[in-house]
Design a protein around this motif. Structure first.
Motif, PDB file in Angstrom:
ATOM      1  N   ARG A   1    -100.064  54.742  65.851  1.00  0.00           N
ATOM      2  CA  ARG A   1    -100.014  54.979  64.399  1.00  0.00           C
ATOM      3  C   ARG A   1     -98.576  55.057  63.998  1.00  0.00           C
ATOM      4  NH1 ARG A   1    -103.427  55.122  60.674  1.00  0.00           N
ATOM      5  NH2 ARG A   1    -105.746  55.373  61.375  1.00  0.00           N
ATOM      6  N   GLN A   2     -97.851  55.849  64.830  1.00  0.00           N
ATOM      7  CA  GLN A   2     -96.430  55.929  64.918  1.00  0.00           C
ATOM      8  C   GLN A   2     -95.553  54.572  65.048  1.00  0.00           C
ATOM      9  OE1 GLN A   2     -94.617  59.304  67.141  1.00  0.00           O
ATOM     10  NE2 GLN A   2     -92.370  58.211  66.864  1.00  0.00           N
ATOM     11  N   ARG A   3     -95.953  53.896  66.103  1.00  0.00           N
ATOM     12  CA  ARG A   3     -95.237  52.690  66.520  1.00  0.00           C
ATOM     13  C   ARG A   3     -95.520  51.822  65.364  1.00  0.00           C
ATOM     14  NH1 ARG A   3     -91.929  51.068  67.045  1.00  0.00           N
ATOM     15  NH2 ARG A   3     -91.016  49.550  68.636  1.00  0.00           N
ATOM     16  N   LEU A   4     -96.898  51.578  64.888  1.00  0.00           N
ATOM     17  CA  LEU A   4     -97.019  50.618  63.843  1.00  0.00           C
ATOM     18  C   LEU A   4     -96.407  50.815  62.575  1.00  0.00           C
ATOM     19  CD1 LEU A   4    -100.991  49.800  64.030  1.00  0.00           C
ATOM     20  CD2 LEU A   4     -98.986  48.363  64.744  1.00  0.00           C
ATOM     21  N   GLY A   5     -96.344  52.135  62.401  1.00  0.00           N
ATOM     22  CA  GLY A   5     -95.654  52.650  61.067  1.00  0.00           C
ATOM     23  C   GLY A   5     -94.065  52.111  61.121  1.00  0.00           C
ATOM     24  N   GLU A   6     -93.642  52.030  62.294  1.00  0.00           N
ATOM     25  CA  GLU A   6     -92.278  51.550  62.216  1.00  0.00           C
ATOM     26  C   GLU A   6     -92.103  50.176  62.157  1.00  0.00           C
ATOM     27  OE1 GLU A   6     -91.491  55.322  65.605  1.00  0.00           O
ATOM     28  OE2 GLU A   6     -91.422  53.098  66.171  1.00  0.00           O
ATOM     29  N   ILE A   7     -93.097  49.518  62.519  1.00  0.00           N
ATOM     30  CA  ILE A   7     -92.928  47.809  62.397  1.00  0.00           C
ATOM     31  C   ILE A   7     -93.435  47.427  61.142  1.00  0.00           C
ATOM     32  CG2 ILE A   7     -93.840  45.726  63.768  1.00  0.00           C
ATOM     33  CD1 ILE A   7     -94.079  47.553  66.198  1.00  0.00           C
ATOM     34  N   LEU A   8     -94.673  47.863  60.614  1.00  0.00           N
ATOM     35  CA  LEU A   8     -95.497  47.194  59.564  1.00  0.00           C
ATOM     36  C   LEU A   8     -95.223  48.199  58.265  1.00  0.00           C
ATOM     37  CD1 LEU A   8     -98.819  46.378  61.085  1.00  0.00           C
ATOM     38  CD2 LEU A   8     -96.875  44.720  60.533  1.00  0.00           C
ATOM     39  N   THR A   9     -95.198  47.787  57.029  1.00  0.00           N
ATOM     40  CA  THR A   9     -94.618  48.707  56.211  1.00  0.00           C
ATOM     41  C   THR A   9     -95.966  48.711  54.999  1.00  0.00           C
ATOM     42  OG1 THR A   9     -93.364  46.629  55.074  1.00  0.00           O
ATOM     43  CG2 THR A   9     -92.368  48.595  56.202  1.00  0.00           C
ATOM     44  N   ASP A  10     -97.079  48.124  55.154  1.00  0.00           N
ATOM     45  CA  ASP A  10     -97.972  47.822  54.341  1.00  0.00           C
ATOM     46  C   ASP A  10     -99.486  48.765  55.048  1.00  0.00           C
ATOM     47  OD1 ASP A  10    -100.538  47.472  52.891  1.00  0.00           O
ATOM     48  OD2 ASP A  10     -99.523  45.790  51.819  1.00  0.00           O
ATOM     49  N   PRO A  11     -99.659  49.976  54.742  1.00  0.00           N
ATOM     50  CA  PRO A  11    -100.646  50.950  55.263  1.00  0.00           C
ATOM     51  C   PRO A  11    -101.982  50.183  55.296  1.00  0.00           C
ATOM     52  CG  PRO A  11     -99.736  51.801  53.189  1.00  0.00           C
ATOM     53  CD  PRO A  11     -98.833  50.514  53.354  1.00  0.00           C
ATOM     54  N   LYS A  12    -102.299  49.325  54.418  1.00  0.00           N
ATOM     55  CA  LYS A  12    -103.503  48.851  54.357  1.00  0.00           C
ATOM     56  C   LYS A  12    -103.736  47.689  55.532  1.00  0.00           C
ATOM     57  CE  LYS A  12    -107.024  46.324  51.624  1.00  0.00           C
ATOM     58  NZ  LYS A  12    -107.236  45.574  50.238  1.00  0.00           N
ATOM     59  N   LEU A  13    -102.658  47.083  55.835  1.00  0.00           N
ATOM     60  CA  LEU A  13    -102.431  46.054  57.163  1.00  0.00           C
ATOM     61  C   LEU A  13    -102.692  47.004  58.498  1.00  0.00           C
ATOM     62  CD1 LEU A  13    -102.317  43.442  58.554  1.00  0.00           C
ATOM     63  CD2 LEU A  13    -100.070  43.638  58.261  1.00  0.00           C
ATOM     64  N   VAL A  14    -101.994  47.880  58.281  1.00  0.00           N
ATOM     65  CA  VAL A  14    -102.346  48.908  59.498  1.00  0.00           C
ATOM     66  C   VAL A  14    -103.584  49.527  59.767  1.00  0.00           C
ATOM     67  CG1 VAL A  14    -101.597  51.177  60.461  1.00  0.00           C
ATOM     68  CG2 VAL A  14     -99.624  49.813  59.450  1.00  0.00           C
ATOM     69  N   GLU A  15    -104.323  49.929  58.677  1.00  0.00           N
ATOM     70  CA  GLU A  15    -105.622  50.299  58.865  1.00  0.00           C
ATOM     71  C   GLU A  15    -106.657  49.014  59.233  1.00  0.00           C
ATOM     72  OE1 GLU A  15    -106.779  53.696  58.043  1.00  0.00           O
ATOM     73  OE2 GLU A  15    -104.743  53.774  58.176  1.00  0.00           O
ATOM     74  N   MET A  16    -106.116  47.765  58.560  1.00  0.00           N
ATOM     75  CA  MET A  16    -107.293  46.502  58.998  1.00  0.00           C
ATOM     76  C   MET A  16    -106.874  46.341  60.410  1.00  0.00           C
ATOM     77  SD  MET A  16    -107.142  44.364  55.552  1.00  0.00           S
ATOM     78  CE  MET A  16    -108.485  43.347  56.100  1.00  0.00           C
ATOM     79  N   LEU A  17    -105.896  46.560  61.138  1.00  0.00           N
ATOM     80  CA  LEU A  17    -105.699  46.404  62.409  1.00  0.00           C
ATOM     81  C   LEU A  17    -106.426  47.214  63.417  1.00  0.00           C
ATOM     82  CD1 LEU A  17    -102.183  45.130  62.733  1.00  0.00           C
ATOM     83  CD2 LEU A  17    -103.981  43.779  62.577  1.00  0.00           C
ATOM     84  N   PHE A  18    -106.463  48.678  62.848  1.00  0.00           N
ATOM     85  CA  PHE A  18    -106.831  49.686  63.646  1.00  0.00           C
ATOM     86  C   PHE A  18    -108.579  49.586  63.818  1.00  0.00           C
ATOM     87  CE2 PHE A  18    -103.285  52.703  63.638  1.00  0.00           C
ATOM     88  CZ  PHE A  18    -103.105  52.650  64.950  1.00  0.00           C
ATOM     89  N   CYS A  19    -109.070  48.958  62.508  1.00  0.00           N
ATOM     90  CA  CYS A  19    -110.633  49.027  62.226  1.00  0.00           C
ATOM     91  C   CYS A  19    -110.987  48.326  63.946  1.00  0.00           C
ATOM     92  CB  CYS A  19    -110.984  48.512  61.097  1.00  0.00           C
ATOM     93  SG  CYS A  19    -112.756  48.306  61.061  1.00  0.00           S
ATOM     94  N   PRO A  20    -110.902  47.007  63.694  1.00  0.00           N
ATOM     95  CA  PRO A  20    -111.486  46.395  64.928  1.00  0.00           C
ATOM     96  C   PRO A  20    -111.164  47.037  66.545  1.00  0.00           C
ATOM     97  CG  PRO A  20    -110.024  44.884  64.135  1.00  0.00           C
ATOM     98  CD  PRO A  20    -110.026  46.147  63.129  1.00  0.00           C
ATOM     99  N   LEU A  21    -110.079  47.391  66.911  1.00  0.00           N
ATOM    100  CA  LEU A  21    -109.336  47.985  67.860  1.00  0.00           C
ATOM    101  C   LEU A  21    -109.963  49.229  68.381  1.00  0.00           C
ATOM    102  CD1 LEU A  21    -105.726  46.604  67.754  1.00  0.00           C
ATOM    103  CD2 LEU A  21    -107.790  45.431  68.315  1.00  0.00           C
TER     104      LEU A  21
END
Ligand SMILES: Cc1cc2nc3c(=O)[nH]c(=O)nc-3n(C[C@H](O)[C@H](O)[C@H](O)COP(=O)(O)OP(=O)(O)OC[C@H]3O[C@@H](n4cnc5c(N)ncnc54)[C@H](O)[C@@H]3O)c2cc1C
Length: 458
Positions: free
Chosen positions: A148-168
């Motif tokens: 979560r922390q690492r993705l938060g540093e790379i991606l700035t759209d929280p929805k995309l972060v959540e959409m990546l986490f869902c399948p993984l």
């Protein structure tokens, strides 16, 4: 005396057995259940064949690819690509309110979908991919980094972060709310950069190949042979005691039963590092249809869905979490011939304590009730197939306990993994789910890796 006794005839135990038998060890696999496969087994019900777990194999690279886990696995087990008859997926998607991201076994599709739906994240997503490509699986310091922390540093759209986490997370996170950066990178590569596939005959074909190879090399397998206790003397395991009282001796033991489960078997009473069992379990509904799903307009291989902007990955307070899930159609792979029936499987997070607490009568009723509720939730995201259902089945966290023995029916075991497979005893090692690699390909790689590292050195 055996050179190695392996506890569990799931994917990891069988794979480890093949490696050891290949190098002429006297090896015995002990399985508590009456059949092989563990979490990924199969059964026949009312004249139909069902897989227990299989949605898709991950890490699918095309025939002839020399790199990657699948190629390594086939080489190490001396199985040919054609033996597994894997067909690639048709194409899958991740669906959140107002956004659908499609992906297949070519990363370019996913990349273009992310650019279309999240144009401002396009460069950031490429940066994420480069970091994942560079990630070194053997560096276990990544275990401590929060994805979560690492993705938060790379991606700035929280929805995309959540959409990546869902399948993984659905396909491999034992940890609630977050993932280790290492596990995130491994899962991202396995699903988005390599891809998904399935043998036409399902998991039984994979198991048949593993057992045939194992037995052909002289490996022994005992079913209905649960290990009750590991006899320990002077810091070493000297043998195992089965539930039927039989005693067997071995120079070393490799266990795929899980970390807490294996520690409890040790009879040395030594203080062992306590490790909380996992809390994440699943219910899964299975519907057989009188048509192929594509006839109803459902062409996706796997649909990961979530009904709000935020994806929640924790043990639910309710019997099942109806907000998110995975819809899989085994028909939607690129086979040369159709499957006998149409099938749709839906997986949802579930609360083990609730299901365990029911008596037989209520368990049956609750299964019916939650089958309907899970299906109702899922048909918000795929065409409504309910009028074409000809048979159904459903499993719950208690089924997972029955097939694997894992505490809490924890599909991906404990959140804290033992990447090197070592325990407090010199000749007792862990493989499979709690070593750290999950999924079918992951657990096979774990069995191979732990056998190579700990059991073939002398
Ligand atoms: C619903 C669902 C869907 C899934 N879908 C997929 C998918 O599509 N693709 C994918 O790659 N993965 C999938 N998985 C995950 C995958 O099934 C597992 O990660 C993998 O099978 C784990 O293998 P393992 O060998 O580590 O452990 P297990 O399968 O848990 O095997 C452990 C074995 O040890 C035996 N055992 C335990 N205790 C003892 C004892 N005391 N004595 C003797 N034997 C014992 C158990 O009976 C079991 O057979 C899914 C899982 C579930 C639940």
């Amino acid at each position: 005396m055996y050179d190695t006794i392996i506890i569990g005839a799931g994917m990891s135990g069988l794979a480890a057995g093949i490696r050891l038998a290949y190098f002429d060890q006297r090896v015995l696999v002990l399985e508590r259940h009456f059949t092989i496969g563990g979490l990924n087994s199969f059964y026949r019900l009312r004249g139909r064949d069902y897989d227990v777990g299989l949605h898709a194999l991950t890490n699918i690279t095309p025939k002839g690819t020399k790199k990657g886990p699948l190629a390594r696995l086939l080489r190490q087990l001396r199985i040919s690509w054609d033996d597994l008859q894997i067909s690639p997926q048709v194409g899958s998607d991740i669906v959140f309110p107002g956004t659908r991201l499609r992906f297949d076994n070519d990363l370019d599709l996913f990349r273009s979908e992310v650019s279309r739906e999240f144009p401002k994240q396009s460069d950031n997503f490429d940066r994420l991919i480069s970091e994942i490509v560079e990630y070194d699986d053997l560096d276990d310091s990544h275990q401590e980094i929060s994805a979560r922390q690492r993705l938060g540093e790379i991606l700035t759209d929280p929805k995309l972060v959540e959409m990546l986490f869902c399948p993984l997370m659905f396909y491999g996170s034992a940890r609630e709310h977050d993932m280790d950066w290492g596990q995130f990178s491994i899962m991202f590569r396995s699903i988005f950069m390599e891809g998904l596939g399935r043998p036409h005959a399902g998991v039984r074909l994979i198991l048949k190949q593993l057992v045939r190879q194992y037995r052909g090399l002289g490996g022994e397998l005992k079913l209905r042979a649960g290990v009750e206790r590991l006899a320990v003397e002077d810091g070493k395991v000297v043998g195992v005691v089965l539930e039927n009282g039989e005693e067997l001796t071995a120079r070393r033991v490799l266990s795929s039963a899980g970390w807490p489960e294996t520690m409890r078997m040790c009879d040395d009473g030594a203080p062992v590092v306590s490790r909380q069992p996992g809390r994440l379990s699943f219910c899964e509904t299975i519907a057989s249809l009188d048509v192929e799903p594509k006839t109803l307009g459902h062409r996706s291989t796997i649909t990961f869905y979530n009904d709000s902007e935020e994806f929640t990955w924790t043990k639910p307070d309710t019997p099942c979490d109806l907000r998110s899930g995975v819809i899989c159609s085994p028909n939607n792979f690129q086979y040369g011939k159709p499957l006998d029936d149409g099938t749709i499987r839906i997986t949802a997070l579930a609360n083990f304590d609730y299901w365990r607490g029911l008596d037989e009568h209520d368990y049956r009723l609750e299964k019916l009730r939650w089958y309907d509720r899970i299906t109702e939730s899922a048909v918000r995201f795929v065409p409504d197939y309910r009028s074409r259902v000809i048979d159904t089945d459903m499993f719950t966290p208690t089924t997972i306990v029955r097939f694997t023995g894992h505490d809490n029916g924890a599909v991906y075991g404990t959140p804290e993994k033992q990447i090197d497979g070592r325990t407090h005893l010199d000749n007792l090692f862990i493989c499979g789910t709690d070593q750290g690699f999950v999924g079918i390909v992951g657990s096979i790689m774990s069995g191979i890796g732990m056998a190579n590292m700990h059991c073939l050195r002398d």
